[in-house]
Design a protein around this motif. Sequence first.
Motif, mmCIF file in Angstrom:
data_model
loop_
_atom_site.group_PDB
_atom_site.id
_atom_site.type_symbol
_atom_site.label_atom_id
_atom_site.label_comp_id
_atom_site.label_asym_id
_atom_site.label_seq_id
_atom_site.Cartn_x
_atom_site.Cartn_y
_atom_site.Cartn_z
ATOM 1 N N GLY A 46 0.704 -1.376 0.148
ATOM 2 C CA GLY A 46 -0.085 -0.062 -0.085
ATOM 3 C C GLY A 46 0.755 1.212 0.093
ATOM 4 O O GLY A 46 0.598 2.231 -0.736
ATOM 5 N N MET A 47 1.936 1.358 0.813
ATOM 6 C CA MET A 47 2.693 2.588 0.754
ATOM 7 C C MET A 47 3.575 2.565 -0.446
ATOM 8 O O MET A 47 3.869 3.763 -0.797
ATOM 9 N N TYR A 48 3.958 1.466 -0.947
ATOM 10 C CA TYR A 48 4.650 1.530 -2.463
ATOM 11 C C TYR A 48 3.681 2.330 -3.170
ATOM 12 O O TYR A 48 4.019 3.259 -4.246
ATOM 13 N N GLU A 49 2.330 2.131 -3.351
ATOM 14 C CA GLU A 49 1.415 2.315 -4.559
ATOM 15 C C GLU A 49 1.103 3.735 -3.985
ATOM 16 O O GLU A 49 0.641 4.365 -5.017
ATOM 17 N N GLN A 50 1.172 4.120 -2.764
ATOM 18 C CA GLN A 50 0.984 5.649 -2.532
ATOM 19 C C GLN A 50 2.038 6.570 -2.597
ATOM 20 O O GLN A 50 2.191 7.647 -2.236
ATOM 21 N N ASN A 51 3.292 5.899 -3.099
ATOM 22 C CA ASN A 51 4.719 6.518 -3.247
ATOM 23 C C ASN A 51 5.011 7.169 -1.605
ATOM 24 O O ASN A 51 5.781 8.124 -1.737
ATOM 25 N N ARG A 52 4.507 6.408 -0.654
ATOM 26 C CA ARG A 52 4.797 6.743 0.766
ATOM 27 C C ARG A 52 6.443 6.057 0.984
ATOM 28 O O ARG A 52 7.032 6.218 1.776
ATOM 29 N N ARG A 53 6.707 4.881 0.215
ATOM 30 C CA ARG A 53 7.820 4.229 0.371
ATOM 31 C C ARG A 53 8.284 3.860 -0.810
ATOM 32 O O ARG A 53 7.537 3.417 -1.872
ATOM 33 N N ILE A 54 9.443 3.698 -1.258
ATOM 34 C CA ILE A 54 9.987 3.251 -2.351
ATOM 35 C C ILE A 54 10.606 1.970 -2.450
ATOM 36 O O ILE A 54 11.596 1.613 -1.554
ATOM 37 N N PRO A 55 10.352 1.082 -3.309
ATOM 38 C CA PRO A 55 10.836 -0.351 -3.464
ATOM 39 C C PRO A 55 12.489 -0.337 -3.380
ATOM 40 O O PRO A 55 12.940 0.470 -4.277
ATOM 41 N N ASP A 56 13.190 -1.147 -2.871
ATOM 42 C CA ASP A 56 14.552 -1.473 -3.229
ATOM 43 C C ASP A 56 14.440 -2.223 -4.424
ATOM 44 O O ASP A 56 13.612 -2.878 -5.108
ATOM 45 N N ILE A 57 15.974 -2.054 -5.005
ATOM 46 C CA ILE A 57 16.033 -2.889 -6.431
ATOM 47 C C ILE A 57 15.684 -4.282 -6.367
ATOM 48 O O ILE A 57 15.206 -4.740 -7.449
#
Length: 206
Positions: free
Chosen positions: A34-45
């Motif tokens: 959810g945070m990834y999709e809201q751009n509140r967190r960025i996934p690592d490579i």
Amino acid sequence: MKDIGTSIRHYREINDLTQKELADKLSISPSTIGMYEQNRRIPDITTLTNMSKIFNIPLDTLVGANYLTSSSKDKSTGHGFFFFFFDDALKDVFVERINEVLKERNMSQEDLCNQVSFDSDECKGYLTGESEPPIKNIVELSQILDTSVDYLLGQTEPLTSTEKKMLNTFNSLNEDNQDIIIGKMKELLREQRLSNDNDLKKASGK
């Protein structure tokens, strides 16, 4: 222009995955998705690479060059998107692959680093493995070298000598002849599928 969160949500939805199902496949929590999709967190490579495999798309398609501009910012830090390698093996693959491409292109490290928009000393550090590049810089390097992010990160295998000859020959053809070749390849694929289907029917006694 899609941001990374929109891209993740888009490919999750077209693959009919809930946030929980995607999270389970990645061994992370649904709230993290959810945070990834809201751009509140960025996934690592590593997470991005695993997502691209789950979605069955190239990493280039998932991250896209559109949102990875010098103006892109991590909302929580105000800094540009920054993804680190999480093991030495992946970093070693990147260094090996990028230097292989330089050799094939008859380019020196200095030639490459003179073309990048970021600091040339940073670039040299990436090429020797002394420092680790953010994904936006990996994308820029891949574009300058006319190769893919997937290749630089070891997600696709190097072309064989035969594949390279075929690609070079194809690229030397004009657009009309390329269309003819593509049409013939599609025709051969259809014939091959029909032949395989017939073989399966015979084997099953139908």
